[in-house]
Scaffold this active site. Structure first.
Site, PDB file in Angstrom:
ATOM      1  CG  ASP A  94      50.699  76.667  72.660  1.00  0.00           C
ATOM      2  OD1 ASP A  94      49.711  77.362  72.949  1.00  0.00           O
ATOM      3  OD2 ASP A  94      51.431  76.148  73.515  1.00  0.00           O
ATOM      4  CD  GLU A  95      45.496  74.266  74.716  1.00  0.00           C
ATOM      5  OE1 GLU A  95      45.054  73.290  75.319  1.00  0.00           O
ATOM      6  OE2 GLU A  95      46.038  75.248  75.289  1.00  0.00           O
TER       7      GLU A  95
END
Length: 346
Positions: A94-95
């Protein structure tokens, strides 16, 4: 991404929207892998024991993780990034860091690019992302956390030093709760306090990472965005709010760490031969225990068994544990496993 796992669950199940949601196990020995923003208002956070989370938020709804779904959404988001720049350095599902100095849209404004990426993510996935824009990775990461959820924050070169000096050290990316507490004991509470320390002092107190603290206190971070870098290991770790001593609780806390490591292996097609358990005790002393093999760890069940075996090897405990970490090394991609005997490295 904003509360990624929990947001995906709320997106896919309208009954969960606007409610406090935790992704993870609801059992007494379960652990929260992710919490929605509604749950965070009650103090529920990732890596928190489920029993504590329930006490903080009695109406908390637990949802079983669906890592295959999260991986698919992550790949969808990664494809959006690739429309803007090939310089993408993923940190997790997610990053990621993106270098948009030169970009595929020839847009001279990093701020406009960040907004365009956020808008496209929302349009295609129905999820929100927060972006930080700055002139180095450290500041961009700080900025991305500054205005969540659905945030966009810019730190310009002339404002970098002032931004850093005003922050509490626990807000620094890479400074966990234990390190922040240690800094507080030394009279270091803010970025300005940290900047007033010499490099020699920080190295003496924190080892090699002290040099990094010395630099970031001055808003200096020379690390490039490095796509497709060769990894030597993949790992995940967490620091606990209170020292833990019970084996069942420690074992439960290892579950999301193992999930994180194996999720990376599945996503990249990379396997490893050496499993390592990292342990930091209440007095800040640290040990590692490793187990290596001629064959690759080929499934999550095997990885879990090996990690729990390593945890068993440090029992009985002389003191509580502040931090646990799991890593997999001796990595190789698309290599046929060769059977062999495991060895224990102490």
């Amino acid at each position: 991404m904003d509360a990624f796992y929990a947001s995906v669950e709320q997106r896919d199940n309208p009954d969960l929207r606007g409610k406090p949601v935790a992704v993870g196990g609801s059992r007494q020995r379960g652990v929260v892998a992710a919490a929605s923003y509604e749950a965070r208002q009650y103090g529920v956070r990732s890596a928190m024991a489920s029993s504590i989370a329930i006490r903080k938020c009695p109406d908390l709804i637990f949802v079983k993780p669906r890592f295959e779904v999260y991986k698919t959404v992550s790949q969808q988001i990664r494809a959006i990034f690739a429309q803007y720049t090939p310089l993408i350095e993923p940190l997790s599902l997610d990053e990621a860091y993106l270098d948009v100095t030169e970009n595929l849209t020839n847009n001279p404004s990093a701020t406009l690019l960040a907004q365009a990426i956020k808008d496209q993510i929302k349009q295609e996935t129905y999820l929100t992302a927060s972006a930080g824009v700055s002139y180095n990775k450290f500041l961009a990461k700080l900025a991305s956390d500054y205005n969540k959820p659905d945030g966009l924050y810019i730190i310009k070169p002339q404002h970098g030093l002032a931004f850093v000096e005003s922050l509490k050290v626990e807000q620094f990316h890479g400074v966990g709760r234990v390190t922040a507490a240690r800094m507080n004991e030394l009279g270091i509470f803010t970025g300005l306090d940290l900047r007033q320390q010499t490099e020699a002092f920080l190295t003496q107190q924190f080892g090699k990472v002290g040099k990094h603290y010395y630099s970031i206190a001055r808003a200096i971070d020379l690390r490039p965005v490095t796509p497709n870098q060769v990894r030597k290991s993949v790992g995940s770790e967490t620091t606990f709010e209170e020292d833990l001593t019970d084996y069942p609780v420690l074992a439960a806390c290892l579950v999301p760490l193992i999930d994180n490591v194996w999720s990376y292996c599945e996503r990249t097609g990379i396997l490893g031969r050496t499993v390592t358990l990292k342990v930091k005790y209440a007095d800040f002393s640290q040990i590692t225990r490793s187990r290596s093999s001629l064959s690759f760890v080929s499934d999550k069940t095997t990885l879990t068994r090996l990690v729990l075996d390593l945890l068993q090897s440090i029992l009985p405990l002389a003191q509580g544990i502040r931090l646990l970490g799991v890593s997999l090394s001796s990595l190789q991609e698309n290599t046929r496993p060769v059977t062999g005997q495991l060895t224990l490295d102490l």
